[in-house]
Design an enzyme around this catalytic site. Structure first.
Site, PDB file in Angstrom:
ATOM      1  N   TRP A  60       0.825  -1.217   0.000  1.00  0.00           N
ATOM      2  CA  TRP A  60       0.000   0.000   0.000  1.00  0.00           C
ATOM      3  C   TRP A  60       0.854   1.259   0.000  1.00  0.00           C
ATOM      4  O   TRP A  60       1.840   1.327   0.744  1.00  0.00           O
ATOM      5  CB  TRP A  60      -0.862  -0.015   1.265  1.00  0.00           C
ATOM      6  CG  TRP A  60      -1.497   1.311   1.585  1.00  0.00           C
ATOM      7  CD1 TRP A  60      -0.942   2.345   2.276  1.00  0.00           C
ATOM      8  CD2 TRP A  60      -2.811   1.739   1.215  1.00  0.00           C
ATOM      9  NE1 TRP A  60      -1.830   3.398   2.351  1.00  0.00           N
ATOM     10  CE2 TRP A  60      -2.991   3.046   1.718  1.00  0.00           C
ATOM     11  CE3 TRP A  60      -3.866   1.145   0.512  1.00  0.00           C
ATOM     12  CZ2 TRP A  60      -4.173   3.772   1.544  1.00  0.00           C
ATOM     13  CZ3 TRP A  60      -5.049   1.874   0.334  1.00  0.00           C
ATOM     14  CH2 TRP A  60      -5.184   3.168   0.850  1.00  0.00           C
ATOM     15  N   ILE A  61       0.478   2.259  -0.818  1.00  0.00           N
ATOM     16  CA  ILE A  61       1.070   3.597  -0.661  1.00  0.00           C
ATOM     17  C   ILE A  61      -0.042   4.640  -0.622  1.00  0.00           C
ATOM     18  O   ILE A  61      -1.115   4.447  -1.189  1.00  0.00           O
ATOM     19  CB  ILE A  61       2.088   3.964  -1.775  1.00  0.00           C
ATOM     20  CG1 ILE A  61       1.419   4.209  -3.133  1.00  0.00           C
ATOM     21  CG2 ILE A  61       3.162   2.898  -1.900  1.00  0.00           C
ATOM     22  CD1 ILE A  61       2.362   4.834  -4.163  1.00  0.00           C
ATOM     23  N   ASN A  62       0.235   5.733   0.084  1.00  0.00           N
ATOM     24  CA  ASN A  62      -0.638   6.908  -0.047  1.00  0.00           C
ATOM     25  C   ASN A  62       0.204   8.177  -0.153  1.00  0.00           C
ATOM     26  O   ASN A  62       1.105   8.218  -0.995  1.00  0.00           O
ATOM     27  CB  ASN A  62      -1.788   6.933   0.967  1.00  0.00           C
ATOM     28  CG  ASN A  62      -1.434   6.832   2.427  1.00  0.00           C
ATOM     29  OD1 ASN A  62      -0.884   5.845   2.866  1.00  0.00           O
ATOM     30  ND2 ASN A  62      -1.775   7.841   3.192  1.00  0.00           N
ATOM     31  N   ASP A  63      -0.062   9.181   0.639  1.00  0.00           N
ATOM     32  CA  ASP A  63       0.460  10.537   0.404  1.00  0.00           C
ATOM     33  C   ASP A  63       1.939  10.631   0.014  1.00  0.00           C
ATOM     34  O   ASP A  63       2.788  10.036   0.680  1.00  0.00           O
ATOM     35  CB  ASP A  63       0.322  11.391   1.670  1.00  0.00           C
ATOM     36  CG  ASP A  63      -1.036  11.299   2.323  1.00  0.00           C
ATOM     37  OD1 ASP A  63      -1.881  10.524   1.861  1.00  0.00           O
ATOM     38  OD2 ASP A  63      -1.238  12.013   3.319  1.00  0.00           O
ATOM     39  N   GLN A  79       3.909   7.659   2.101  1.00  0.00           N
ATOM     40  CA  GLN A  79       3.287   6.837   3.124  1.00  0.00           C
ATOM     41  C   GLN A  79       3.195   5.412   2.595  1.00  0.00           C
ATOM     42  O   GLN A  79       2.701   5.191   1.477  1.00  0.00           O
ATOM     43  CB  GLN A  79       1.889   7.391   3.441  1.00  0.00           C
ATOM     44  CG  GLN A  79       1.916   8.798   4.023  1.00  0.00           C
ATOM     45  CD  GLN A  79       2.226   8.793   5.504  1.00  0.00           C
ATOM     46  OE1 GLN A  79       1.383   8.474   6.321  1.00  0.00           O
ATOM     47  NE2 GLN A  79       3.462   9.152   5.857  1.00  0.00           N
ATOM     48  N   ARG A 186      -2.289  17.487  12.052  1.00  0.00           N
ATOM     49  CA  ARG A 186      -1.263  16.761  11.284  1.00  0.00           C
ATOM     50  C   ARG A 186      -0.852  17.461   9.987  1.00  0.00           C
ATOM     51  O   ARG A 186      -1.431  18.441   9.571  1.00  0.00           O
ATOM     52  CB  ARG A 186      -1.772  15.355  10.972  1.00  0.00           C
ATOM     53  CG  ARG A 186      -3.118  15.291  10.259  1.00  0.00           C
ATOM     54  CD  ARG A 186      -3.550  13.833  10.090  1.00  0.00           C
ATOM     55  NE  ARG A 186      -4.854  13.714   9.448  1.00  0.00           N
ATOM     56  CZ  ARG A 186      -6.002  13.561  10.089  1.00  0.00           C
ATOM     57  NH1 ARG A 186      -6.024  13.548  11.418  1.00  0.00           N
ATOM     58  NH2 ARG A 186      -7.136  13.455   9.426  1.00  0.00           N
ATOM     59  N   ASP A 187       0.159  16.841   9.337  1.00  0.00           N
ATOM     60  CA  ASP A 187       0.612  17.165   7.986  1.00  0.00           C
ATOM     61  C   ASP A 187       1.259  18.548   7.874  1.00  0.00           C
ATOM     62  O   ASP A 187       0.806  19.407   7.103  1.00  0.00           O
ATOM     63  CB  ASP A 187      -0.552  17.069   6.970  1.00  0.00           C
ATOM     64  CG  ASP A 187      -1.340  15.777   7.077  1.00  0.00           C
ATOM     65  OD1 ASP A 187      -0.762  14.779   7.528  1.00  0.00           O
ATOM     66  OD2 ASP A 187      -2.535  15.776   6.718  1.00  0.00           O
TER      67      ASP A 187
END
Ligand code: NAG
Ligand code: NAG
Ligand code: NAG
Length: 602
Positions: A60-63, A79, A186-187
């Protein structure tokens, strides 16, 4: 409804027409508009992995995180779940590239090691300090489940890949104060320094339904304090992944862009306007909608994006994540989920009305020399109220992995239907395109491309334009749409129509350009030379690999001329993994190293 009825009447005719071999002329075929008979099991084929979009070999990957350029190398952190193709166990995976196309995947750079991030290392950004050294700030999920902000520094600046990162013991550098929701904090953005020498950055948070870009300040990047006022806020729920940066307009004036990712809609919106360094206030231009109906980088599947300044090439580059549109079970079975969109150069339109985007030029290095298809001044006639006209773009070796640039010219704008203000006033483009899809005949359009089309044309993803006129006939409304409703026989897929308005003066010469990057399960399109972008994920079951075909279609009454179309086979990006990663990493927060780095770096 009526249209469907007529088409049923032509169904037999359609079957006959489809048996006629394709020839040079555009066809008037009553394409079968019956719904696809869904096949029983969705088995998303592994051949649908992308060829030139960034994807690690599995999981899995995200941001995208901490994107930057350092000493000639581009860094992409993202991520990543090192254990499976669903979200969880999140670390910062790390890849480096010389050209934003080919990548080397290194060991994860940041992963849980200390009480300040033991429950996860979530998104954040890189900042290049005045002495040229990079620092990362990311969100750690601490032992109490709070979202806190931590910094990390490269362990060895002489390693051009910056493989190892050190987290100082004084982390977290920003913890949620009383009054801040500790599970919605966050972020952090890239930091910027004001003329007063003070660093600033923004963190996404919320107060009930109010999304907030919280502003923090620091003199030394170690001690941070909240500003009395947020940089901006809005009544749109949690603001994730804020991004704030300057752009220059055609007159050399600096404007500031604020982008936020709305957790509620899972789309991103931006405004731009005036930022005052003295008072730390940001005022978006009054003409720009400031909310969840505003301008978007991309009107499709594109989220949690982040930009960086590529100083070497004097451009701002945008990265964004596209998730899968298949089921979680499919993701687990195929073993991978999530891709990064092609990095895009981003700039302010010369007229100052919106941002523009274009795939970075480096991606053109993958165009396979010698296998380029060129169509000029080819007419696709209007349908005279009957079936859809189309022709096939032949000559590509790999229409499932291609880069297509086309310019369409509308021959008779008077045929444009009246924009239904009563039904659509204030509606977003997606609502209009969902009501008037690719198979719904029009006056001017729908016309455009059928990509990832199967032999019998039943599977196909339509990327198209549709032009309406206002009541007074003076101003036109141009829509760019992506209709995946017929993209696959597979069941259980998420297939929304995506759409955006394109701010072009179509009356000037009737022309509208389109570029579409086709990559097996990604269809990434740019209308109006980068005014409107739409990324969509589709999973054909037949139009796979060399079985995929490419067509130009026109389902409107007005003739449309393809003044030029250049299509290129695309080679695959080289995405190499340096070493196969297990799930155990070496200890990262070593006291001595941290303290040494602390003295050197700050
Ligand atoms: C804090 O944010 C979380 C996550 O969105 C939410 O469930 C919770 O209700 C919020 N708490 C307060 C006090 O607003
Ligand atoms: C496509 O063909 C036309 C006419 O033959 C030519 O003028 C044009 O330069 C070609 N375009 C490209 C990109 O090769
Ligand atoms: C991507 O997946 C679809 C289908 O599951 C969801 O509807 C979207 O909300 C999701 N998008 C993001 C940004 O998470």
């Amino acid at each position: 409804m009526a249209a469907v009825h007529t088409l049923q009447a032509f169904f037999l005719f359609a079957l006959v027409a489809l048996l006629i071999p394709l020839s040079e002329a555009s066809h008037n075929v009553f394409a079968d508009l019956q719904s696809l008979d869904a096949i029983e099991t969705t088995q998303v084929d592994d051949k649908l992995r992308t060829g030139f979009h960034f994807q690690p070999p599995k999981h899995w990957i995200n941001d995208p995180n901490g994107v930057m350029q350092y000493k000639g190398a581009y860094h992409l952190f993202y991520q990543y779940n090192p254990k499976s193709a669903v979200w969880g166990n999140i670390v910062w995976a790390h890849a480096v590239s010389k050209d934003l196309v080919n990548w080397e995947i290194l060991e994860p750079a940041i992963y849980p090691t200390a009480s300040f991030d033991e429950n996860g290392c979530w998104s954040g950004s890189a900042t290049i300090l005045p002495d040229g050294k990079p620092v990362i700030m990311y969100t750690g999920i601490d032992a109490d489940g709070r979202q806190v902000q931590n910094v990390a520094y490269p362990k060895d600046l002489s390693d051009p890949y910056l493989r190892e990162w050190v987290k100082p013991e004084y982390n977290p550098v920003i913890a949620p104060d009383a009054g801040v929701n500790a599970t919605a904090f966050r972020d952090p953005t890239t930091a910027w320094r004001g003329p007063d020498g003070v660093w600033r950055l923004v963190i996404g948070t919320k107060d009930n339904h109010r999304g907030i870009a919280a502003l923090y300040r620091s003199r030394d990047f170690v001690h941070w304090a909240p500003a009395r006022r947020a940089l901006h806020s809005g009544d749109t729920g949690m603001w994730e992944c804020p991004d704030f940066y300057p752009v220059t307009d055609g007159n050399g004036n600096t404007r500031h862009v604020l982008k936020v990712s709305l957790d509620l809609t899972r789309y991103e919106y931006y405004t731009f306007g005036e930022y005052d360094h003295g008072s730390d206030t940001y005022a978006p231009d009054a003409t720009l909608p400031d909310g969840d109906g505003g301008l978007r980088y991309d009107y499709g599947d594109f989220y949690a994006s982040k930009t960086f300044l590529d100083t070497g090439k004097n451009r701002r580059v945008l990265w964004g994540w596209a998730n899968e549109s298949d089921s979680v079970a499919d993701d687990v079975r195929k073993g991978w989920a999530g891709v990064q969109a092609i990095p895009r150069k981003l700039w302010l339109a010369p007229d100052g009305s919106q941002l523009m985007q274009w795939p970075v030029a480096e991606i053109e290095s993958l165009r396979v020399g010698g296998s380029h298809v060129n169509v000029t001044d080819r007419m696709v006639h209007g349908n005279g109220g009957r079936g859809v006209n189309y022709f096939e773009v032949t000559g590509l070796a790999t229409p499932a992995q291609a880069d297509v640039e086309a310019t369409f010219q509308v021959m008779d704008l008077d045929k444009a239907e009246v924009f239904d203000d009563a039904a659509w006033r204030g509606a977003d483009a997606q609502t209009v395109c969902a009501a008037r899809g690719a198979d719904d005949k029009g006056g001017v359009g729908p016309f455009g491309l059928w990509v990832l089309a199967s032999d019998e044309l039943k599977e196909r993803t339509a990327v198209f334009f549709r032009v309406f006129k206002r009541d007074d006939g003076k101003k036109h409304v141009v829509l760019m749409c992506n209709d995946p409703s017929r993209s696959s026989y597979g069941k259980g897929l998420y297939k929304p129509t995506f759409a955006g308005f394109v701010d072009v003066d179509i009356a000037a010469n009737g022309k509208i350009p389109l570029r579409t990057l086709i990559d097996h399960s990604v269809v990434e399109s740019f209308g109006g030379h980068g005014k409107t972008a739409i990324l969509s994920r589709v999973y054909p079951t037949k139009a796979i690999g060399d079985k995929a075909r490419l067509f130009v279609f026109n389902n409107g009454e007005s003739d449309v001329k393809v003044t030029n179309l250049n299509a290129y086979d695309m080679g695959s990006a080289k995405i190499r993994t340096e070493t196969e990663t297990g799930s155990d990493y070496p200890a990262q927060s070593d006291t001595k190293t941290s303290q040494r780095n602390r003295k050197i770096d700050i």
